[in-house]
Design a protein around this motif. Sequence first.
Motif, PDB file in Angstrom:
ATOM      1  N   VAL A 124      67.158  -2.589 -52.420  1.00 54.61           N
ATOM      2  CA  VAL A 124      67.446  -2.323 -50.864  1.00 54.61           C
ATOM      3  C   VAL A 124      68.997  -1.931 -51.040  1.00 54.61           C
ATOM      4  O   VAL A 124      69.983  -2.749 -50.794  1.00 54.61           O
ATOM      5  N   ASN A 125      69.380  -0.583 -51.440  1.00 54.25           N
ATOM      6  CA  ASN A 125      70.781  -0.032 -51.406  1.00 54.25           C
ATOM      7  C   ASN A 125      71.787  -0.396 -50.458  1.00 54.25           C
ATOM      8  O   ASN A 125      72.776  -0.790 -50.469  1.00 54.25           O
ATOM      9  N   ARG A 126      71.119  -0.331 -49.097  1.00 57.78           N
ATOM     10  CA  ARG A 126      72.096  -0.604 -48.015  1.00 57.78           C
ATOM     11  C   ARG A 126      72.777  -2.032 -47.875  1.00 57.78           C
ATOM     12  O   ARG A 126      73.685  -2.342 -47.089  1.00 57.78           O
TER      13      ARG A 126
ATOM     14  N   PRO B 239      78.869   1.923 -53.499  1.00 57.98           N
ATOM     15  CA  PRO B 239      79.360   0.733 -52.794  1.00 57.98           C
ATOM     16  C   PRO B 239      79.965   0.991 -51.350  1.00 57.98           C
ATOM     17  O   PRO B 239      79.947   0.376 -50.490  1.00 57.98           O
ATOM     18  N   LYS B 240      80.453   2.236 -51.361  1.00 56.23           N
ATOM     19  CA  LYS B 240      80.974   2.798 -49.924  1.00 56.23           C
ATOM     20  C   LYS B 240      79.881   3.488 -49.080  1.00 56.23           C
ATOM     21  O   LYS B 240      79.894   3.387 -48.129  1.00 56.23           O
ATOM     22  N   THR B 241      78.943   3.947 -49.850  1.00 56.96           N
ATOM     23  CA  THR B 241      78.070   5.049 -48.946  1.00 56.96           C
ATOM     24  C   THR B 241      76.440   4.381 -48.974  1.00 56.96           C
ATOM     25  O   THR B 241      75.785   4.709 -48.182  1.00 56.96           O
TER      26      THR B 241
ATOM     27  N   ALA C 225      69.039  -5.435 -40.143  1.00 55.04           N
ATOM     28  CA  ALA C 225      70.429  -4.735 -41.017  1.00 55.04           C
ATOM     29  C   ALA C 225      69.574  -4.224 -42.225  1.00 55.04           C
ATOM     30  O   ALA C 225      69.938  -2.854 -42.217  1.00 55.04           O
ATOM     31  N   LEU C 226      68.545  -4.689 -42.495  1.00 47.58           N
ATOM     32  CA  LEU C 226      68.160  -4.090 -43.809  1.00 47.58           C
ATOM     33  C   LEU C 226      66.572  -3.278 -43.613  1.00 47.58           C
ATOM     34  O   LEU C 226      66.202  -2.755 -44.427  1.00 47.58           O
TER      35      LEU C 226
ATOM     36  N   GLY D 168      78.741  -5.700 -40.206  1.00 50.48           N
ATOM     37  CA  GLY D 168      78.347  -4.333 -40.616  1.00 50.48           C
ATOM     38  C   GLY D 168      76.952  -3.927 -40.146  1.00 50.48           C
ATOM     39  O   GLY D 168      76.304  -4.607 -39.049  1.00 50.48           O
ATOM     40  N   ALA D 169      76.301  -2.815 -40.498  1.00 55.20           N
ATOM     41  CA  ALA D 169      75.108  -2.530 -40.135  1.00 55.20           C
ATOM     42  C   ALA D 169      74.935  -2.136 -38.766  1.00 55.20           C
ATOM     43  O   ALA D 169      73.756  -2.084 -38.188  1.00 55.20           O
TER      44      ALA D 169
END
Length: 284
Positions: free
Chosen positions: A51-53, A223-225, A112-113, A70-71
């Motif tokens: 789950v990259n996000r 880690p930024k995108t 979020a995920l 976030g998210a």
Amino acid sequence: MRLAEIRRYPVKSLRGHRVHEARVEPWGLAGDRRWMVVDAGEGTAVTAREVNRMLLVGAEPTPTGIRLSGADQEPLEVAEPDPARQLRVQVWSSHLSAAAAGSEADAWLSQALGRPVRLVHLDDPTRRTTDPRFSREDDRVSFADGYPLLLASASSLAAVNAAHRERAGEDAPRLTMTRFRPNVVVEGAEAWAEDDWRVLRIGGAVLRAVKGCARCVMTTVDPKTGERGKEPTATLARIRRFDGATWFGVNLVPDTPDVTIRVGDEVEVLDAVEPGAGPVRPTR
């Protein structure tokens, strides 16, 4: 050598943050990976590998727990849960129990995920043992992959970037240390010298270097995108491939817990082997 960075990850696989100082506990830095996201059905660890996000979701410690952010959601304050509410969870080969954070945190993270998950807290970090092949019977670890701390070298990262530019061109984007998620970053050593270390001192803390770190697909997620690419695995496969894996960093186990380390602390190697053997890795 000196300690250049300290990084902490309150929730396994969520975004971490840098701190100026941290207390070294037997199972890792204080506040590091004491929380974990698990599958709502099976209780198995959910990580940014699949789950990259997760790398885009923040988790900051508070006096009573953590703050999720976030998210595109309103931040959520999560208190340390009642230890009486235990769930059975699994992280790799470890089966243990952890305290359930509650429905509000579960709902926030599930949204979020994009999948049903639960949040748990390791109220008793003595429950989980390290791999006995590389550590001692009484060594313990929180929800980190295998060992209490991960060390990386700024010089080794520079060597990776040099090899990356050699292959991809001088305009290739610089690979950052954030991809490798270390707890401590040292500077002033030769590139890959950490392969040979067996005992070191960071400030007043003495730690055993027990195993090199074989890197997984998670390092290829920006880690930024949250987008996945081929680096740094493509470069590491050219310069750091041993026994069918790529290696970067060294796993540490504290021998003098409850010592506070600070950015700028001296780093001294107390025991090492002859150079050239490569990182400590499983024997076959």
